[in-house]
Design a protein around this motif. Sequence first.
Motif, PDB file in Angstrom:
ATOM      1  N   VAL A  51      37.606  31.370  39.670  1.00  0.00           N
ATOM      2  CA  VAL A  51      38.382  32.588  40.333  1.00  0.00           C
ATOM      3  C   VAL A  51      38.201  32.660  41.513  1.00  0.00           C
ATOM      4  CG1 VAL A  51      38.085  33.967  38.164  1.00  0.00           C
ATOM      5  CG2 VAL A  51      36.306  34.033  39.538  1.00  0.00           C
ATOM      6  N   SER A  52      39.521  33.316  42.272  1.00  0.00           N
ATOM      7  CA  SER A  52      39.305  33.528  43.827  1.00  0.00           C
ATOM      8  C   SER A  52      40.374  34.800  43.913  1.00  0.00           C
ATOM      9  CB  SER A  52      39.871  32.355  44.453  1.00  0.00           C
ATOM     10  OG  SER A  52      41.298  32.095  44.094  1.00  0.00           O
ATOM     11  N   PHE A  53      40.374  35.101  45.143  1.00  0.00           N
ATOM     12  CA  PHE A  53      41.378  36.253  45.515  1.00  0.00           C
ATOM     13  C   PHE A  53      42.967  35.782  44.841  1.00  0.00           C
ATOM     14  CE2 PHE A  53      38.725  37.938  48.817  1.00  0.00           C
ATOM     15  CZ  PHE A  53      38.866  39.198  48.562  1.00  0.00           C
ATOM     16  N   THR A  54      43.213  34.454  44.862  1.00  0.00           N
ATOM     17  CA  THR A  54      44.658  34.047  44.621  1.00  0.00           C
ATOM     18  C   THR A  54      44.619  33.815  43.076  1.00  0.00           C
ATOM     19  OG1 THR A  54      43.946  31.881  45.472  1.00  0.00           O
ATOM     20  CG2 THR A  54      45.341  33.799  46.784  1.00  0.00           C
ATOM     21  N   ASN A  55      43.520  33.311  42.445  1.00  0.00           N
ATOM     22  CA  ASN A  55      43.546  32.981  40.937  1.00  0.00           C
ATOM     23  C   ASN A  55      42.694  34.157  40.147  1.00  0.00           C
ATOM     24  OD1 ASN A  55      43.876  31.343  38.616  1.00  0.00           O
ATOM     25  ND2 ASN A  55      41.607  30.471  39.084  1.00  0.00           N
ATOM     26  N   ARG A  56      43.183  35.028  39.545  1.00  0.00           N
ATOM     27  CA  ARG A  56      42.326  35.791  38.831  1.00  0.00           C
ATOM     28  C   ARG A  56      43.091  36.048  37.554  1.00  0.00           C
ATOM     29  NH1 ARG A  56      43.868  40.343  41.058  1.00  0.00           N
ATOM     30  NH2 ARG A  56      45.021  39.627  42.807  1.00  0.00           N
ATOM     31  N   PRO A  57      43.184  35.058  36.705  1.00  0.00           N
ATOM     32  CA  PRO A  57      43.606  35.162  35.053  1.00  0.00           C
ATOM     33  C   PRO A  57      42.521  36.004  34.337  1.00  0.00           C
ATOM     34  CG  PRO A  57      42.542  32.856  35.442  1.00  0.00           C
ATOM     35  CD  PRO A  57      42.672  33.581  36.773  1.00  0.00           C
ATOM     36  N   TYR A  58      43.206  36.460  33.372  1.00  0.00           N
ATOM     37  CA  TYR A  58      42.385  37.203  32.255  1.00  0.00           C
ATOM     38  C   TYR A  58      41.528  38.502  32.934  1.00  0.00           C
ATOM     39  CZ  TYR A  58      43.003  32.482  30.504  1.00  0.00           C
ATOM     40  OH  TYR A  58      43.606  31.298  30.030  1.00  0.00           O
ATOM     41  N   CYS A  59      42.081  39.004  34.118  1.00  0.00           N
ATOM     42  CA  CYS A  59      41.159  39.992  34.734  1.00  0.00           C
ATOM     43  C   CYS A  59      42.119  41.298  34.584  1.00  0.00           C
ATOM     44  CB  CYS A  59      41.001  39.880  36.337  1.00  0.00           C
ATOM     45  SG  CYS A  59      39.898  38.577  36.894  1.00  0.00           S
ATOM     46  N   TYR A  60      43.192  41.234  34.037  1.00  0.00           N
ATOM     47  CA  TYR A  60      44.110  42.528  33.244  1.00  0.00           C
ATOM     48  C   TYR A  60      44.247  43.470  34.384  1.00  0.00           C
ATOM     49  CZ  TYR A  60      42.760  39.537  29.479  1.00  0.00           C
ATOM     50  OH  TYR A  60      42.199  38.635  28.613  1.00  0.00           O
ATOM     51  N   GLY A  61      44.380  43.054  35.661  1.00  0.00           N
ATOM     52  CA  GLY A  61      44.486  44.066  36.724  1.00  0.00           C
ATOM     53  C   GLY A  61      43.287  44.871  36.865  1.00  0.00           C
ATOM     54  N   TYR A  62      42.379  44.572  36.545  1.00  0.00           N
ATOM     55  CA  TYR A  62      41.042  45.539  36.593  1.00  0.00           C
ATOM     56  C   TYR A  62      40.484  45.527  37.972  1.00  0.00           C
ATOM     57  CZ  TYR A  62      36.219  46.796  36.587  1.00  0.00           C
ATOM     58  OH  TYR A  62      35.063  47.424  36.447  1.00  0.00           O
ATOM     59  N   ILE A  63      40.290  44.540  38.882  1.00  0.00           N
ATOM     60  CA  ILE A  63      39.630  44.608  39.920  1.00  0.00           C
ATOM     61  C   ILE A  63      39.811  43.309  40.866  1.00  0.00           C
ATOM     62  CG2 ILE A  63      37.253  44.031  39.565  1.00  0.00           C
ATOM     63  CD1 ILE A  63      36.155  46.134  40.651  1.00  0.00           C
TER      64      ILE A  63
END
Length: 622
Positions: free
Chosen positions: A494-506
Amino acid sequence: MHKKLIPFFIIMLFLGMSILPSFSTQQIKNEQVQTINETITFSTPDIKVNTNDIKSSITLLEANSYLQLPGKPILPCYTQTYSFPTKTTIHDITIQPDTPITTTPIQNDLTVSKAQLPPGKATQEIVTTSSLLRSVTNTLSYPHQWYEYTINNGIKEGEPSLLLTIQLYPVRIQETQLYSVSSFTITITYEEPVDNKPTNTHGYDLLIISPQEFIETLAPLVDHKESKGIATQLVSLQDIYDGTIFETTGRDEAEQIKYFIKNAYDTWDISYVLLVGGRRPGIQETWYCPVRYAHIFWVEEGRYVSDLYYADLYDGNGNFSTWDTDENNVFSEWKNNGFFLDDVDMYPEVYVGRLPCRYTWELQVMVDKIIFYENNPSSKKIILSGGDDFEEGPDYEGEVACEKTLDYLQDYEVERVYASQTDVTTDNIIDALGTGATFIHLQGHGSPVKWSTHKPDGFDEWEAGIGTYDIMKFSNEELPIIVIGGCHTAMFNVSFTNRPYCYGYIVITEGIAWWFARKIDGGGIASLGYTCYPTGSVGENGDLDGDGNNEPDCVESGYGFMQLEFFKAHGQENYQYLGECWGYAISSYLDHYKLPATRWNYHTIQGFALIGDPSLKIGGYP
Ligand SMILES: [Ca+2]
Ligand SMILES: [Ca+2]
Ligand SMILES: [Ca+2]
Ligand SMILES: [Ca+2]
């Protein structure tokens, strides 16, 4: 080695027919050749009518495994793993279902297996079509063969081993008939190697692989490991790519690293591999220490990082385990609507962990923590936290799995943070932790940035759980190993630009498992979790792990089983090093669930990741 499957399209064909494996029999005149001859007998299967839904289910007294494919009847089966010294040659395997084949009519539709889904998705889709019995078995028998087997290379009881797992299907169905046999005769002809001992003279226990940027920071760790008797070799990636030590082999950097590990295993007899380096900051995906993606599609996930790739060095033929047996440069491949293309062994020969650091200061934190940890003996204490993970099923699965941990850690002091008793919050977990513990076991739902669960029957709401930024609150002195049961909890791409499965959380830059491990002044020493969706198990469909003790399925298969095998390795089997416990869990899961090949089990196996030092002495050196 490829599985030898003998398909049968017309069930009458195999009445009274011999079943021969599809490889040729050799003339054997060597005295070293040995034979295992075994008959495995089964009682008559019982067809029980379930009074609640007027469906039938089939039970078999001796079954130690169950065939559970979504939408198809649940059938009892039998699994057995034979282990031989590595480099044993298996000349012949004959598996003979004994005649007569008994035919019994099935009056009702059979209970079918529900779709396997990851925790958190397990309540959404349930297959309940009533006419499935006919639809799945209209022309073909189910399963399509009496048995299947797989030959792999791994480690059993500390020794490099060739592992033959046979799965017998003594009960099969076609249309409304049940076919069964009362015994199988198994004959295995094999030849053990004459001398199996490595001939190296310069042995090492631990291989550390790092980019040049981090080499200097690792020097004190090498000295510390040596002082504890762990012979350590530190190698830069540049040395691997340049062929400075071993000749460079491999089609890309990841494969070159894996060949290097194989050479180090062959030449130096290493047991542990610590990969140093995570994803480089930036929009493009580049790595300090490269990763391999596995490509087994399941749910909506088409690829995920698997460091198990670097641990599984040899396959059952004694060849380099490429994870790309169809040689199309797509590794461990099983497309959404396609066939299983790459035969992957997956049994580890070495124990691999990773410190996915991006900055020297992060690595410095980990080096200091590992040295501190191993020099300071731990308490024997565990923190357990979970709740009710699945809407269906009577159990509070997270709590049931956590409690089962204590079967293996019997002399441990325990603190529980269970949703049935209190709120599962970071503050309550920190209170339970106090000055520290040896382990924290969290079982529930996850994402790269969050772990949480539900109150019993409270599925519309989430407990506060632990989010990435909550980790700042931990200031414990003793550093626990944290097992985070949930989806994507050890994702480190994960990174600032790759955030799958985080559901807009943070917005995050790194995953929760790594943040836990590399927290300054507190947090953990290492984390285990998943780089992808693992499978959850819910409800009650028999003694799935075949240990003779029928328990809720949430501790007998899926991610609960994987994590509990990790604790079993340390508490019951007495493995002292973190990587050994990780390897034990993976190997045991494979013994139970490599056959039949299923997307959800392969995810669970390939995704179970160790974020930490695999040579870490659990509880420190006395
Ligand atoms: Ca491939
Ligand atoms: Ca292997
Ligand atoms: Ca069991
Ligand atoms: Ca069970």
